[in-house]
Design a protein around this motif. Structure first.
Motif, PDB file in Angstrom:
ATOM      1  N   LYS A   1       0.843  -1.206   0.000  1.00 54.54           N
ATOM      2  CA  LYS A   1       0.000   0.000   0.000  1.00 54.54           C
ATOM      3  C   LYS A   1       0.880   1.259   0.000  1.00 54.54           C
ATOM      4  O   LYS A   1       0.464   2.299  -0.487  1.00 54.54           O
ATOM      5  CB  LYS A   1      -0.871  -0.013   1.265  1.00 54.54           C
TER       6      LYS A   1
ATOM      7  N   GLN B   1      -0.493  -1.748  15.753  1.00 56.51           N
ATOM      8  CA  GLN B   1       0.828  -1.326  16.220  1.00 56.51           C
ATOM      9  C   GLN B   1       1.872  -1.580  15.129  1.00 56.51           C
ATOM     10  O   GLN B   1       2.771  -0.769  14.892  1.00 56.51           O
ATOM     11  CB  GLN B   1       1.195  -2.094  17.498  1.00 56.51           C
TER      12      GLN B   1
ATOM     13  N   LYS C   1       1.278  -1.634  11.977  1.00 55.47           N
ATOM     14  CA  LYS C   1       1.013  -0.685  10.889  1.00 55.47           C
ATOM     15  C   LYS C   1       1.783   0.613  11.111  1.00 55.47           C
ATOM     16  O   LYS C   1       2.369   1.165  10.172  1.00 55.47           O
ATOM     17  CB  LYS C   1      -0.486  -0.367  10.887  1.00 55.47           C
ATOM     18  N   THR C   2       1.759   1.109  12.344  1.00 52.42           N
ATOM     19  CA  THR C   2       2.451   2.368  12.640  1.00 52.42           C
ATOM     20  C   THR C   2       3.962   2.203  12.459  1.00 52.42           C
ATOM     21  O   THR C   2       4.623   3.052  11.847  1.00 52.42           O
ATOM     22  CB  THR C   2       2.151   2.824  14.079  1.00 52.42           C
ATOM     23  N   ARG C   3       4.503   1.139  12.981  1.00 52.45           N
ATOM     24  CA  ARG C   3       5.947   0.915  12.872  1.00 52.45           C
ATOM     25  C   ARG C   3       6.379   0.750  11.414  1.00 52.45           C
ATOM     26  O   ARG C   3       7.339   1.354  10.965  1.00 52.45           O
ATOM     27  CB  ARG C   3       6.352  -0.345  13.647  1.00 52.45           C
TER      28      ARG C   3
ATOM     29  N   GLY D   1       4.740   1.684   8.756  1.00 54.88           N
ATOM     30  CA  GLY D   1       4.514   2.951   8.045  1.00 54.88           C
ATOM     31  C   GLY D   1       5.658   3.919   8.272  1.00 54.88           C
ATOM     32  O   GLY D   1       6.182   4.512   7.321  1.00 54.88           O
ATOM     33  N   ALA D   2       6.056   4.071   9.538  1.00 55.40           N
ATOM     34  CA  ALA D   2       7.141   5.002   9.857  1.00 55.40           C
ATOM     35  C   ALA D   2       8.439   4.565   9.191  1.00 55.40           C
ATOM     36  O   ALA D   2       9.206   5.384   8.674  1.00 55.40           O
ATOM     37  CB  ALA D   2       7.320   5.099  11.361  1.00 55.40           C
ATOM     38  N   PHE D   3       8.721   3.279   9.204  1.00 52.30           N
ATOM     39  CA  PHE D   3       9.944   2.744   8.600  1.00 52.30           C
ATOM     40  C   PHE D   3       9.971   3.025   7.094  1.00 52.30           C
ATOM     41  O   PHE D   3      10.953   3.546   6.548  1.00 52.30           O
ATOM     42  CB  PHE D   3      10.017   1.243   8.874  1.00 52.30           C
TER      43      PHE D   3
END
Lengths: 257, 363
Positions: free
Chosen positions: B238, B348, B350-352, B354-356
């Motif tokens: 995505k 959780q 997803k956030t990690r 996404g940030a990476f």
């Protein structure tokens, strides 16, 4: 060019309006049980406050846990990326961020471009977060805003031995029952949060200077405990709570350009 | 092409009556095909909770083993099972399976932890014992000719998977990574003849459809414990990033090399091939595992690594420290994610993730 960043957090929703990279206004409201509704509410209030027309907005970026549930935003970005960019915008020399929010805490390394080069999150446990302080302030019958000042009056060090928010609450109630001065208890709570944060900081590694963001940064007691353990000054931006939303607005400026 | 992909993926639901399950890809399928059985990699697919398994196994056992045991309790079509001694959790799985699940054939295959001439010989002897047991229980003779035919069959699958991998890595194909993982699962579901046939069709169709050279795609590699988390690869895609391959239990190591055999010692050749597969952190040679990973990184323009460790998978947790250190020296970003078999902590993650990915590719 006008952009808006919205940080939809667990406890509060924050918004920042940026025009040609200058802050036009910002707001913080409680999220409540409906993050979509609170985001929309915040947005309308922001427009009113800054007297900006909706048609003049180039881009709206959302961040925070509720970022994908804000239909009027153009895109979403993680809060880690936004905090890094927001802190770079505010305190450009900062290399490490400690963000303690309502329900999670994180440490982030920021590079010279405002990108997050590495990070560690704790979002499995409320201990060491704003929620921890909220629960314990409630147990002590004091307001969150009073915690910092009260801990300055502490005369003895006491240790809160429980790591879990629920058990720590029981421990605090027991201390109150024993007649332990409330100032000492609060100082102990602040030290407990600082210890949890130090674990995160040490795991990632600390590059100086260090800054804090998130609502807990307003608590001078937590900041002092951290500075003592870190043995260095921690920089607090003028509005630590809005750093995520600010970062989103800054990234929106870059994207729109 | 979608129809062909779906046809291949449907093969993983094979419930052939001659089905023999195996846990751990150190188990040679060739021996099982030579025994005229349908070897099927048991991996707890689609199992989202483990009420029965957790009754028999303690809580701090990895969710992959729990899901395999749960499948064992629920799937009556598994008539035989071979459990490889890959870790202590697998050992416990065998204990419980043997006592509480009635399969005609329940076998514990010891797998050495090092790869030396002595350990290869030991593994060869283990395979000789396995063959003897199968022959006894299933009243069948595993001949040299049958083994050679089985090797040819499995190698044909490997070649097809290799070709498909190279095509995907070079061009934009209309296939999701989650579908690609399912294609591999179909290849180890006891239906290799049909799988090979369908893969030929898929390859022929794919070659006609490729239009863009995607050598400039944004690539990452997933490595670590057992990994088949659709939600995670979907999140990565995505973000417009390509999972070039998985360097995991279901990943590239299973098909990147063909099994070459010495006519004078076929079992020894099988033992050598399987022990040399670079998959699992339970083999004591993290340097070799890292070299394999690094080779993938440099060969396929990989910009970052997602290291996925199942909770309680101590071998992988230990390996991670070494691998991170080596990647840090080479300035290759790595993200560590600890998860469960059915990704209950997906928000959780997803956030990690996404940030990476934002850190790698946003600016």
């Amino acid at each position: 060019m006008i952009t808006i960043g919205i940080d939809s957090g667990s406890l509060t929703t924050k918004g920042v309006v940026l025009k040609e990279n200058k802050i036009q206004g910002f707001l913080v409201i409680k999220t409540g049980g409906d993050n979509q509704k609170s985001a929309l509410n915040l947005y309308k209030q922001l427009l009113k406050k800054t007297q900006i027309q909706e048609k003049d907005i180039s881009l709206i970026l959302a961040t925070g846990y509720g970022r994908e549930n804000i239909p009027f935003s153009n895109s979403s970005i993680t809060e880690i990326t936004c905090h890094a960019m927001g802190m770079r915008f505010t305190l450009p020399e900062v290399k490490t961020i400690l963000d303690i929010g309502g329900q999670d805490s994180k440490t982030i390394h920021v590079d010279e471009f405002g990108r997050s080069s590495d990070f560690i999150m704790n979002d499995k446990c409320a201990a060491g977060t704003g929620r921890f302080l909220e629960v314990l302030a409630n147990a002590l019958g004091v307001k969150l805003e009073q915690l910092g000042k009260l801990s300055e009056q502490s005369l003895s060090e006491i240790k809160i031995s429980n790591m879990c928010t629920v058990f720590a609450e029981s421990e605090v109630i027991s201390l109150v029952a024993k007649g332990t001065p409330i100032q000492d208890i609060i100082n102990g709570v602040h030290n407990a949060i600082a210890e949890r944060s130090m674990t995160l900081l040490n795991r990632l590694g600390v590059s100086q200077p260090v800054a804090m963001s998130g609502g807990v940064a307003f608590n001078t007691g937590v900041v002092k405990s951290l500075e003592k353990m870190l043995q260095q000054k921690i920089f607090i931006p003028e509005n630590p709570q809005i750093i995520g939303a600010l970062g989103a607005a800054v990234i929106a400026q870059k994207k729109a350009n | 092409m979608k129809e062909l992909i779906e046809k291949i993926i449907a093969l993983k639901s094979n419930k052939n009556s001659n089905r023999i399950g195996y846990i751990s890809s150190f188990t040679p399928e060739e021996i099982l095909y030579a025994a005229e059985l349908c070897p099927c990699l048991i991996n707890g697919d689609n199992i989202t909770s483990y009420p029965k398994a957790q009754t028999y196994l303690h809580r701090n056992i990895c969710s992959y083993i729990l899901s395999c045991l749960e499948q064992g309790f629920n799937d009556n079509s598994i008539k035989g099972i071979i459990i490889g001694h890959t870790c202590d959790a697998a050992r416990r799985l065998y204990d419980v399976w043997k006592h509480y699940i009635s399969t005609k054939f329940t076998y514990f295959l010891d797998v050495p932890r090092t790869v030396t001439p002595v350990s290869i010989k030991y593994f060869e002897n283990q395979l000789v014992d396995l063959i003897a047991s199968i022959e006894s229980v299933y009243s069948i003779k595993i001949t040299k000719e049958k083994l050679i035919a089985a090797i040819d069959l499995c190698n044909a699958s490997r070649k097809l998977l290799q070709e498909f991998f190279h095509l995907r890595s070079k061009y934009a194909l209309d296939i999701k990574e989650s579908e690609n993982i399912d294609i591999f699962k179909s290849s180890v579901s006891g239906n290799k003849h049909e799988f090979n046939k369908q893969m030929v069709n898929l390859l022929n169709t794919s070659k006609k459809l490729v239009t863009t050279d995607k050598s400039n795609s944004q690539n990452i590699v997933v490595c670590g414990s057992f990994f088949d988390a659709r939600e995670i690869v979907d999140i990565i895609e995505k973000h417009g990033v390509k999972v070039i391959c998985e360097d995991t239990e279901l990943g590239i190591s299973n098909f990147e090399k063909l099994l070459k055999f010495d006519n004078g010692n076929i079992i020894g050749s099988i033992a050598k091939h399987y022990l040399n597969k670079i998959i699992c952190s339970r083999i004591i040679n993290t340097e070799k595992r890292f070299k394999h990973l690094y080779n993938l990184i440099t060969s396929y323009n990989v910009k970052g690594v997602v290291y996925y460790s199942l909770k309680f998978c101590d071998n992988n947790l230990m390996d991670y420290a070494y691998i991170k250190n080596e990647l840090d020296k080479r300035s290759i970003p790595i993200l560590f994610i600890e998860g469960e078999r059915n990704t209950v902590n997906i928000e959780q993650i997803k956030t990690r993730l996404g940030a990476f990915l934002e850190g790698l590719f946003l600016f």
